[in-house]
Design an enzyme around this catalytic site. Structure first.
Site, PDB file in Angstrom:
ATOM      1  N   GLY A 193     -32.831  83.795 -22.747  1.00 17.89           N
ATOM      2  CA  GLY A 193     -32.556  85.219 -22.867  1.00 17.89           C
ATOM      3  C   GLY A 193     -32.144  85.916 -21.595  1.00 17.89           C
ATOM      4  N   ASP A 194     -32.394  85.302 -20.426  1.00 19.82           N
ATOM      5  CA  ASP A 194     -31.998  85.914 -19.158  1.00 19.82           C
ATOM      6  C   ASP A 194     -31.740  84.816 -18.126  1.00 19.82           C
ATOM      7  OD1 ASP A 194     -31.408  87.963 -17.383  1.00 19.82           O
ATOM      8  OD2 ASP A 194     -33.486  88.276 -16.779  1.00 19.82           O
ATOM      9  N   LEU A 195     -30.915  83.863 -18.494  1.00 22.97           N
ATOM     10  CA  LEU A 195     -30.672  82.695 -17.647  1.00 22.97           C
ATOM     11  C   LEU A 195     -29.635  83.025 -16.583  1.00 22.97           C
ATOM     12  CD1 LEU A 195     -31.399  79.655 -17.351  1.00 22.97           C
ATOM     13  CD2 LEU A 195     -29.374  79.165 -18.738  1.00 22.97           C
TER      14      LEU A 195
END
Length: 300
Positions: A193-195
């Site tokens: 989700g926030d790579l």
């Protein structure tokens, strides 16, 4: 008791107001309580990100760890569930959790993040490798991207009208088409989700270990946007052949991640459109809005 970094305290209170002030005041006592309960001793200076602190600790018989305590926020709820599902595969290990206090005891790994790797191809391929490692079946109860993105068609349409349609019509329509075609039917895969560079640590038992997941269920191609809208990619937009360079980076990431290149491109494009409209509403720096506008058009 630990000492809370002044800049972290100031930013938290500025962002969260009175609830942030009360949480900051309670934090030293909370950390002491957690260290007693989990039989830990401090082992270094307090570090912090934007929404939480990280305290290096040791516990007899176990490798070095960190105690992470985050400000209570809906975006942090599912982080321990993601760590538990991965079990150390491509991410730091979870040893203890206190969901009520938004606290975890996590594996401590080597110093530095992927952001310190200067070689573009090496770093982007490493992000793809991590994405592939993290692509496991999601546990029950996590938020589904199909439900989250179902609201984006109206959000994007209204936001574009609010700002007098700042994007070319074909850019906006491409994003809406992706949401209609790819949004409803997504796999049951656990998605970080926030790579991005700063959320991947240099590891020891594995070369790279992810941190700070959001913990969604859906298409791993969703993460392509945070890989591409990064400082590592931003400099490409000032090169003579910006589009070709960005798309080469996209191909490199998708190949390493095992993500369908077209899905990766389309999810990155729709998220660029949403992000640049959100940025206009929430006061993003003009340069960041310009970069995101360019990405939204390049990725069609």
């Amino acid at each position: 008791m630990i000492v809370i970094p002044e800049d972290f305290a100031r930013e938290t209170v500025g962002r969260e107001g009175e609830s942030g002030r009360q949480w900051i005041e309670s934090l030293p006592g909370l950390v002491d309580e957690l260290m007693r309960r989990w039989s830990c001793a401090p082992d270094g200076p307090v570090m912090h990100g934007r929404v939480g602190i990280v305290v290096p600790v040791r516990r007899r018989g176990l490798p070095p760890m960190v105690l992470k305590v985050s400000f209570p926020h809906p975006g942090n709820v599912f982080e321990p569930d993601a760590y538990a599902a991965w079990g150390g595969r491509g991410a730091v290990r979870l040893f203890e959790r206190d969901d009520e206090r938004f606290a975890m005891l996590l594996e401590r790994t080597g110093s530095g993040t992927l952001a310190t790797i200067e070689d573009f191809d090496v770093a982007v391929a490493a992000l793809g490798h991590v994405s592939r490692r993290l692509a496991v079946t999601a546990p029950a109860g996590l938020p589904r991207l199909a439900d989250i993105t179902a609201e984006w068609i109206d959000e994007i349409t209204y936001a574009a009208a609010e700002f007098d349609n700042p994007l070319p019509p074909h850019v906006l329509e491409a994003a809406l088409a992706t949401l209609r075609e790819l949004g409803p039917s997504q796999p049951g895969t656990l998605v970080h989700g926030d790579l991005h560079d700063s959320n991947v640590l240099i590891g020891e038992r594995e070369p790279w270990l992810a941190i700070d997941p959001k913990g969604y269920v859906g298409d791993p191609a969703y993460d392509t946007f945070t890989v591409i809208r990064s400082l590592r990619f931003a400099h490409l937009l000032f090169s003579p052949d910006a589009a070709a360079e960005v798309l080469r980076g996209l191909d490199l990431f998708c190949d390493a991640a095992g993500i369908d290149r077209d899905r990766g491109r389309r999810w990155a494009q729709v998220r660029a459109v949403k992000s640049t409209l959100w940025g206009r509403r929430n006061g993003d720096e003009p340069w960041l809005i310009d970069v995101t506008d360019q990405l939204a058009e390049i990725l069609i």
